[in-house]
Design a protein around this motif. Structure first.
Motif, PDB file in Angstrom:
ATOM      1  N   LEU A 438       0.831  -1.203   0.000  1.00 54.16           N
ATOM      2  CA  LEU A 438       0.000   0.000   0.000  1.00 54.16           C
ATOM      3  C   LEU A 438       0.867   1.255   0.000  1.00 54.16           C
ATOM      4  O   LEU A 438       0.585   2.218  -0.724  1.00 54.16           O
ATOM      5  CB  LEU A 438      -0.930  -0.013   1.220  1.00 54.16           C
ATOM      6  N   TRP A 439       1.913   1.216   0.799  1.00 52.18           N
ATOM      7  CA  TRP A 439       2.823   2.366   0.871  1.00 52.18           C
ATOM      8  C   TRP A 439       3.523   2.592  -0.468  1.00 52.18           C
ATOM      9  O   TRP A 439       3.585   3.721  -0.974  1.00 52.18           O
ATOM     10  CB  TRP A 439       3.854   2.134   1.974  1.00 52.18           C
ATOM     11  N   TRP A 442       1.051   3.982  -2.960  1.00 58.32           N
ATOM     12  CA  TRP A 442       0.771   5.397  -2.690  1.00 58.32           C
ATOM     13  C   TRP A 442       1.919   6.278  -3.158  1.00 58.32           C
ATOM     14  O   TRP A 442       1.706   7.327  -3.780  1.00 58.32           O
ATOM     15  CB  TRP A 442       0.542   5.586  -1.187  1.00 58.32           C
ATOM     16  N   ARG A 443       3.141   5.830  -2.918  1.00 55.82           N
ATOM     17  CA  ARG A 443       4.312   6.616  -3.337  1.00 55.82           C
ATOM     18  C   ARG A 443       4.389   6.708  -4.853  1.00 55.82           C
ATOM     19  O   ARG A 443       4.744   7.748  -5.413  1.00 55.82           O
ATOM     20  CB  ARG A 443       5.593   5.991  -2.802  1.00 55.82           C
ATOM     21  N   PHE A 445       1.952   6.693  -6.990  1.00 51.73           N
ATOM     22  CA  PHE A 445       0.936   7.609  -7.498  1.00 51.73           C
ATOM     23  C   PHE A 445       1.218   9.052  -7.098  1.00 51.73           C
ATOM     24  O   PHE A 445       0.868   9.982  -7.814  1.00 51.73           O
ATOM     25  CB  PHE A 445      -0.451   7.212  -6.985  1.00 51.73           C
ATOM     26  N   SER A 446       1.837   9.223  -5.946  1.00 47.17           N
ATOM     27  CA  SER A 446       2.010  10.580  -5.442  1.00 47.17           C
ATOM     28  C   SER A 446       3.327  11.182  -5.904  1.00 47.17           C
ATOM     29  O   SER A 446       3.575  12.339  -5.688  1.00 47.17           O
ATOM     30  CB  SER A 446       1.966  10.589  -3.921  1.00 47.17           C
TER      31      SER A 446
END
Length: 446
Positions: A438-439, A442-443, A445-446
């Motif tokens: 998940l981390w 998220w990274r 995409f961000s």
């Protein structure tokens, strides 16, 4: 290059000037968009295409999106050789014997100005070349550009494989496709790397129009597009696709080249695996193969992009790595980049300055556009998928098992089923690893 060596898109001899305002290398969407815009703006422009005609080397049977295409040729859908307006998009998550589906359908997508169309690029590119030719662009086919001509540090033309094949211009637009040979020679690209390239194999299958519409639940003027991830690629990052045409189906699989080579796999075997999926087999049963082809696609994204401009030279489309692999978008970005390159050249033509400083406006336009913004948003996705191959195997299996368990009616309570699902997930995916995934996602995409 002699004038006799030149022909327009219809194959008619065309008098050619000794020198052009711009040379476009490559007759794909980016190159033809640039040529159309330049010619419409009053510039003299020549497109040099190595194939028999623009589009002859392209095997894509995919989607053309209306909004970006109409920015180049307004109301193109009234004349262009299109297959079906796509009114339904589906995303499938497969495990081999099961499929989780997400779908969106809109009647708005079936009316002007439409959203997208299924097309055969070999026909669409040929039509777009004719539009550029009608505006005044010269199209030279069956000609390979072997090198760039330089004056000091400035590009002043190209050297073709024809006798007396040097051609000069104020600016050269490199829209040479996935293998940016000339951009690499100019020091603008680091070349293609296997981890940043996808190999796609595709078949066109013929099916009677009425049967196709019945199987895909389509009307006469509606179409569907499917993107499929999961077991079909055998754990290799990639996707399958199905596009409905008038009386044919385009079906294919694309995977990252390096991962496929590392697995000692063959792309065609993945396509056969995809076609054997029960839910796919029902759709294509009895369809006859009309065409088979393979193609490379630059999917390195933002991190693989070359320098976009130099003294007397610009890079556009696939040659610049402008492909959004996450959403399978490329032709739209190519069209927009070609238009931006042409607008930059037209502005430079007004001042007579084709230096890197002036042509840098192209970089500014791309940087402020949807092209660069989307590529930046998803810049980490290619490396994420390559380093997290279980996204294409384990997670689809867990998702399928969870849905199957909840939908199966037996003696277990729903609470018991949720406990079983949680237990299964933890046995296959430790909590720490799940949190890390998940981390990492998220990274990316961000």
């Amino acid at each position: 290059m002699t004038p006799a060596a030149k022909a327009d898109a219809a194959g008619q001899a065309t008098p050619a000037p000794a020198r052009f305002d711009a040379i476009v290398v490559g007759g794909g969407p980016a190159g033809l968009s640039a040529a159309y815009t330049l010619a419409a703006g009053g510039a003299s422009v020549v497109v040099i295409e190595r194939g028999d005609w623009p589009g002859s080397k392209n095997v894509m049977g995919g989607l053309v999106f209306s909004q970006p295409t109409s920015q180049v040729v307004p109301d193109f859908w009234k004349e262009a050789p299109l297959e079906r307006p796509v009114t339904r998009r589906e995303m499938w998550l497969t495990t081999g014997d099961s499929v989780l589906k997400a779908a969106y359908e809109s009647t708005d997508f079936g009316a002007e100005p439409y959203n997208s169309f299924s097309v055969f690029r070999s026909r669409f590119d040929k039509w777009l070349a004719a539009q550029a030719s009608a505006k005044g662009a010269v199209i030279i086919t069956e000609t390979l550009v072997e090198d760039l001509l330089w004056d000091g540090g400035k590009v002043i033309g190209v050297r073709t494989g024809r006798p007396d094949g040097d051609l000069e211009a104020d600016v050269v637009i490199l829209a040479e496709g996935v293998n940016p040979f000339l951009a690499e020679k100019a020091g603008m690209s680091q070349g293609v790397k296997a981890e940043a390239i996808a190999v796609a194999v595709k078949e066109v299958l013929a099916l009677p129009k009425e049967k196709l519409e019945d199987r895909f639940s389509l009307g006469t003027d509606t179409g569907a597009a499917f993107e499929v991830v999961g077991e079909i690629t055998g754990g290799i990052p990639g996707t399958g696709f199905i596009y409905t045409n008038r009386d044919t189906i385009s079906i294919g699989v694309g995977v990252i080249l390096k991962d496929m080579v590392d697995r000692a796999g063959a792309a065609y075997s993945l396509l056969e695996r995809f076609k054997a999926q029960p839910q796919v087999r029902r759709l294509i049963d009895g369809a006859g193969r009309r065409e088979y082809a393979a193609h490379l696609i630059p999917e390195g994204g933002y991190r693989s992009m070359p320098s976009l401009y130099g003294d007397g030279v610009l890079v556009a489309g696939d040659a610049a790595g402008m492909v959004n692999a996450v959403f399978s978008e490329g032709a739209n970005l190519a069209l927009l980049s070609g238009k931006m390159a042409a607008e930059t050249v037209l502005q430079a033509r007004g001042s007579g300055d084709y230096s890197r400083r002036t042509l840098g406006r192209y970089g500014d336009l791309v940087g402020r556009s949807i092209i660069m913004k989307d590529l930046k948003t998803f810049e980490g996705m290619t490396s994420l998928f390559s380093s997290h191959k279980h996204f294409f195997s384990l997670y689809p299996q867990l998702a399928s098992a969870a849905v199957k368990e909840m939908l199966t009616v037996d003696s277990l309570t729903k609470a018991d089923k949720m406990h079983l699902i949680t237990k299964l997930a933890r046995s296959q995916m430790p909590t720490r690893r799940l949190i890390k995934d998940l981390w990492d996602g998220w990274r990316a995409f961000s």
